[in-house]
Design an enzyme around this catalytic site. Structure first.
Site, PDB file in Angstrom:
ATOM      1  N   GLU A  43     -16.787  -2.207  -1.057  1.00  0.00           N
ATOM      2  CA  GLU A  43     -16.628  -2.817   0.260  1.00  0.00           C
ATOM      3  C   GLU A  43     -17.975  -3.169   0.890  1.00  0.00           C
ATOM      4  O   GLU A  43     -18.127  -4.240   1.475  1.00  0.00           O
ATOM      5  CB  GLU A  43     -15.828  -1.866   1.171  1.00  0.00           C
ATOM      6  CG  GLU A  43     -15.262  -2.558   2.395  1.00  0.00           C
ATOM      7  CD  GLU A  43     -14.099  -1.786   3.017  1.00  0.00           C
ATOM      8  OE1 GLU A  43     -13.575  -0.853   2.377  1.00  0.00           O
ATOM      9  OE2 GLU A  43     -13.720  -2.129   4.134  1.00  0.00           O
ATOM     10  N   GLU A  62     -19.178  -6.125  -0.826  1.00  0.00           N
ATOM     11  CA  GLU A  62     -18.447  -7.305  -0.355  1.00  0.00           C
ATOM     12  C   GLU A  62     -18.988  -7.771   1.001  1.00  0.00           C
ATOM     13  O   GLU A  62     -19.171  -8.970   1.227  1.00  0.00           O
ATOM     14  CB  GLU A  62     -16.947  -6.971  -0.250  1.00  0.00           C
ATOM     15  CG  GLU A  62     -16.076  -8.185   0.055  1.00  0.00           C
ATOM     16  CD  GLU A  62     -14.590  -7.835   0.246  1.00  0.00           C
ATOM     17  OE1 GLU A  62     -14.211  -6.666   0.052  1.00  0.00           O
ATOM     18  OE2 GLU A  62     -13.827  -8.759   0.599  1.00  0.00           O
ATOM     19  N   CYS A  90      -8.455  -0.159   4.168  1.00  0.00           N
ATOM     20  CA  CYS A  90      -8.076   1.159   3.641  1.00  0.00           C
ATOM     21  C   CYS A  90      -6.745   1.620   4.182  1.00  0.00           C
ATOM     22  O   CYS A  90      -6.080   2.439   3.573  1.00  0.00           O
ATOM     23  CB  CYS A  90      -9.071   2.235   4.051  1.00  0.00           C
ATOM     24  SG  CYS A  90     -10.747   1.788   3.761  1.00  0.00           S
ATOM     25  N   SER A 132     -10.976  -7.172   3.868  1.00  0.00           N
ATOM     26  CA  SER A 132     -11.658  -6.884   2.611  1.00  0.00           C
ATOM     27  C   SER A 132     -10.620  -6.899   1.504  1.00  0.00           C
ATOM     28  O   SER A 132      -9.492  -6.458   1.688  1.00  0.00           O
ATOM     29  CB  SER A 132     -12.314  -5.509   2.696  1.00  0.00           C
ATOM     30  OG  SER A 132     -12.558  -5.015   1.402  1.00  0.00           O
ATOM     31  N   LYS A 143       1.210   5.391   3.144  1.00  0.00           N
ATOM     32  CA  LYS A 143       0.739   5.430   1.754  1.00  0.00           C
ATOM     33  C   LYS A 143       1.917   5.421   0.785  1.00  0.00           C
ATOM     34  O   LYS A 143       1.786   5.002  -0.361  1.00  0.00           O
ATOM     35  CB  LYS A 143      -0.119   6.675   1.520  1.00  0.00           C
ATOM     36  CG  LYS A 143      -1.463   6.624   2.222  1.00  0.00           C
ATOM     37  CD  LYS A 143      -2.452   5.754   1.478  1.00  0.00           C
ATOM     38  CE  LYS A 143      -3.731   5.556   2.272  1.00  0.00           C
ATOM     39  NZ  LYS A 143      -4.563   4.475   1.732  1.00  0.00           N
ATOM     40  N   GLU A 190       2.581   1.836   0.504  1.00  0.00           N
ATOM     41  CA  GLU A 190       1.512   1.175  -0.248  1.00  0.00           C
ATOM     42  C   GLU A 190       1.659   1.424  -1.755  1.00  0.00           C
ATOM     43  O   GLU A 190       1.491   0.532  -2.566  1.00  0.00           O
ATOM     44  CB  GLU A 190       0.156   1.691   0.229  1.00  0.00           C
ATOM     45  CG  GLU A 190      -1.045   1.036  -0.446  1.00  0.00           C
ATOM     46  CD  GLU A 190      -2.370   1.662  -0.012  1.00  0.00           C
ATOM     47  OE1 GLU A 190      -2.441   2.900   0.047  1.00  0.00           O
ATOM     48  OE2 GLU A 190      -3.316   0.903   0.253  1.00  0.00           O
ATOM     49  N   GLU A 211       1.678  -5.306  -5.797  1.00  0.00           N
ATOM     50  CA  GLU A 211       0.290  -5.619  -6.175  1.00  0.00           C
ATOM     51  C   GLU A 211      -0.416  -4.401  -6.767  1.00  0.00           C
ATOM     52  O   GLU A 211      -1.458  -4.532  -7.390  1.00  0.00           O
ATOM     53  CB  GLU A 211      -0.512  -6.074  -4.949  1.00  0.00           C
ATOM     54  CG  GLU A 211       0.022  -7.302  -4.226  1.00  0.00           C
ATOM     55  CD  GLU A 211       1.045  -6.933  -3.154  1.00  0.00           C
ATOM     56  OE1 GLU A 211       1.453  -5.762  -3.082  1.00  0.00           O
ATOM     57  OE2 GLU A 211       1.446  -7.841  -2.407  1.00  0.00           O
ATOM     58  N   CYS A 232      -7.242   9.060  10.154  1.00  0.00           N
ATOM     59  CA  CYS A 232      -6.323   9.786   9.277  1.00  0.00           C
ATOM     60  C   CYS A 232      -6.109  11.242   9.692  1.00  0.00           C
ATOM     61  O   CYS A 232      -5.079  11.831   9.369  1.00  0.00           O
ATOM     62  CB  CYS A 232      -6.820   9.742   7.849  1.00  0.00           C
ATOM     63  SG  CYS A 232      -7.171   8.073   7.300  1.00  0.00           S
TER      64      CYS A 232
END
Lengths: 573, 154
Positions: free
Chosen positions: A279, A282, A299, A319, A358, A361, A366, A503
């Protein structure tokens, strides 16, 4: 100017603008509440917090009534207690009697109130609620039968997250909470953050359980079962076992996970370091080549889904990095599988996350390679505690152990991902090195620390001023995105976390998380950073080895294939 | 070509959330009900979450979410009708049509709605089908009433 009020015949001071409840709480006096949520608009719906005010005919809801000078208040008069007790009795009259089977047995606020108010016989009985479970979501299970209509979930979803996936539907005794057109949560705007679970007083909202599947896989000798845990887990898990908030029990947890039967124990903070490598590279790439700015972190899967739903136009700003959970998953089933000579299909990869999103996710299309999921199951902090108890492990008696090498060694930069501002700070540390070839003199970036919903700072790197902003709570993200859309040009990098404070306050954390426990968890993470020797991701020796042996270089071909992803617009209502 | 809902929304320039109910009323008048698409359109127009609009619309009895049938049946549940057994009448109609209030039969011929009072207490228990009143309804007379309408369809 302070006001004087008289509470239970004692004179107390209050501040103008206080509600009665604020004033009482400040003096350490407790009045029971159900619908009240600190920091949000009072609703006065549940009427648990009623008090008697001299000169007023009716009982007054202390959560919504402003104090006035000379007010005379009784907080526990016979009338008040009777009224509160009746409310609880009425709430229980249509509530399912399945406490023994309920997720929240022991942590249920309704149960607690019934006990506190000495409700020990069934005086009122009514028809039990009968609604279908909503199990459509990958992350959250809704059981409207257990809902007491306090509306906390509705308010958190609207006021903190700006999502409004759920709302009161219907009227009167037929009111319940549902999504638009009673479709399941999976097709609603829900971003799976789980903040609704954190505020739910009963068992009406809980995470989608993954324990049973994991149990089966642990018992399957053909499977190599590996586990990774997010940065904040080693601290928040402590509270589930009666340790004091903020205690880091990472070592004990590693040992417990091995006792349960996980073959390898890895630390997601390692892949947080990996995320920073990608990241920060990037970011540097975007800044030096005129790419899309501001770049925004990716994230947080709650934020990612929110952006896909409500902020399509900024998707190019996100990102392309996968989250640390998914990077670790991808590395386990490629680099690690190769090194250990295990077929990726025989690896069952579990993660422990402070997060319900999560779980969503993990099952995104993907997030697979050749039809194999990067991560197979996700446990919340709460579920991990349940799993540890299920296997009868005494957390007081086992000796701490280290996580497995190489995917279990982290820098402290990866560790502070657990708190809002941590990703930003870790990225700044590495970006500085990538641009200048030198380390920062002082690693701490105080301006992005703390629990505020929005933090901004300017960082000078090589004479280049980089503007950074950190927001948590998606409503704050919405406001910031609007500013960017309206032409703010001084921000180059934005960190977004869906849960207020990051978190450490995730939707998978222990029930009963409050400001005090949040501060303790945050303090603990920064103390770890203070004391650790390696404070930057790019100095993690195993990260260096991973690039040398396997990945090549950040943003390289293999990284692109394994560690980066793409986003799509979602049409939901 | 503009959709019916777009035409309605056009009549509310600069509308805020206080225009929600008048807009929903116009939409229902035009479509006969509030379709999911129309709620989403209104939600985008007013920049209000669809769930909020659904919440408001379900609060009021006047809004329906399924397309009304060719014959719209209103069962009066006012006091006089209640005393003379409208609860049983409603139950019987639900059984006969196999739908609950707010729903439309599969063949789209009948839709059922419960109303508080249609102001014909002298005829209690009363039902109204597309504006035609049927007085002193009994569980026995229900079948023949509905068959008259159904027979018009074949």
């Amino acid at each position: 100017m302070n006001l004087n009020i008289e509470v239970n015949n004692n004179v107390l001071t209050a501040m103008p603008g206080d509600t009665i409840l604020d004033a009482l709480n400040r003096h350490g006096m407790n009045v029971p509440t159900l619908c009240h949520l600190k920091g949000l608009m009072p609703s006065g719906a549940c009427r648990m917090c009623v008090v008697e005010v001299e000169g007023r005919k009716n009982l007054v809801t202390s959560c919504s009534e402003p104090v006035m000078d000379g007010m005379k208040i009784q907080t526990h008069s016979a009338r008040v207690i009777e009224s509160r007790k009746t409310i609880v009795e009425l709430l229980l009259s249509n509530h399912p009697d399945d406490c023994l089977y309920c997720e929240r047995n022991g942590s249920c606020e309704l149960q607690k109130l019934a006990e506190d108010l000495n409700v020990r016989e069934r005086r009122i009985s009514g028809n039990k609620n009968n609604y279908k479970l909503d199990v459509s979501s990958a992350s959250i299970v809704r059981d409207p039968a257990k809902c007491i209509l306090c509306g906390r979930c509705v308010r958190v979803c609207e006021e903190i997250e700006g999502v409004s996936a759920i709302e009161f539907v219907g009227r009167g005794s037929k009111t319940f909470i549902d999504t638009s057109f009673n479709h399941g949560l999976n097709v609603s705007t829900c971003v799976n953050c789980g903040q609704c679970i954190m505020v739910c007083p009963t068992g009406a909202l809980k995470e989608k359980p993954h324990i049973d599947e994991i149990k089966t896989k642990l018992a399957d000798p053909t499977k190599t079962v590996v586990i990774q845990y997010a940065p904040s887990i080693t601290i928040s898990l402590a509270e589930e076992f009666g340790f004091k908030p903020g205690q880091n029990i990472g070592g004990i947890m590693n040992a417990a996970l091995r006792r349960i039967g996980f073959n390898f124990v890895f630390d997601t903070s390692f892949s947080a370091d990996l995320t920073i490598m990608e990241e920060a590279s990037e970011l540097v790439h975007r800044i030096t080549t005129g790419g899309t700015l501001p770049m925004i972190t990716s994230c947080c899967p709650g934020w990612v889904k929110y952006a896909e739903e409500f902020q399509h136009d900024i998707l190019p700003n996100l990102s392309s990095c996968k989250s640390p959970q998914q990077m670790m998953g991808a590395i386990i089933k490629s680099y690690f599988a190769e090194a250990e000579g295990i077929n990726p299909a025989d690896i069952y990869s579990v993660s422990v996350m402070p997060c319900t999103a999560k779980k969503f996710e993990q099952q995104r299309e993907e997030m697979t390679q050749n039809g194999i999921s990067d991560v197979d199951a996700v446990l919340t902090t709460r579920e991990l505690a349940r799993l540890i108890r299920l296997f009868g492990i005494d957390m007081d008696k086992i000796s701490p152990e280290l996580a497995d090498s190489p995917l279990g060694t982290r820098s402290s930069a990866g560790k502070i991902f657990g708190v809002s501002g941590g990703v930003m700070e870790a990225a700044i540390r590495s970006a500085h090195y990538f641009i200048t070839g030198k380390e920062l003199i002082k690693f701490q970036v105080n301006a992005v620390r703390g629990l505020a919903g929005r933090k901004e700072a300017k960082v000078m790197i090589n004479g280049l001023e980089i503007g950074v902003a950190v927001v948590s709570g998606l409503k704050n993200a919405e406001i910031l995105m609007e500013e960017v859309r309206n032409g703010r040009k001084d921000i180059h990098f934005i960190e977004v976390m869906a849960c207020p404070g990051g978190c450490i306050n995730g939707g998978g954390q222990p029930i009963g998380t409050n400001e005090e426990s949040l501060r303790a968890r945050m303090k603990s993470l920064y103390e770890i950073d203070e004391h650790d020797a390696i404070k930057v991701s790019h100095k993690n020796p195993y990260i260096i080895e991973l690039y040398d042996k396997f990945l090549g270089k950040p943003l390289g071909h293999k990284s692109h294939h394994l560690l980066h992803t793409n986003y799509q617009e979602r049409d939901v209502n | 070509m503009k959709s019916k809902v777009e035409e309605i929304l056009q009549q509310y320039p600069n509308a805020g959330r206080d225009s929600l109910i008048p807009i929903l009323q116009s939409v229902q008048e035009s479509l006969g009900f509030l379709s999911e698409e129309s709620v989403v359109q209104v939600s985008k127009f007013l920049k209000m979450p669809a769930s909020k609009i659904f919440g408001v619309a379900t609060f009021y009895n006047q809004f329906r979410f399924t397309q009304p049938g060719k014959y719209h049946v209103m069962v009066c549940r006012g006091t006089a009708c209640h005393v003379l057994g409208s609860a049983t009448v409603l139950e019987e109609i639900e059984k006969y049509l196999k739908v609950k209030p707010g729903m439309t039969t599969k063949d789209k011929i009948f839709s059922l709605e419960v109303v508080a009072c249609i102001g014909a207490c002298g005829l209690a228990p009363v039902i109204s089908i597309n504006g035609e009143f049927h007085a002193k309804v009994t569980t026995e007379s229900i079948q023949s009433i509905f068959e008259t309408y159904r027979n018009r369809e074949v």
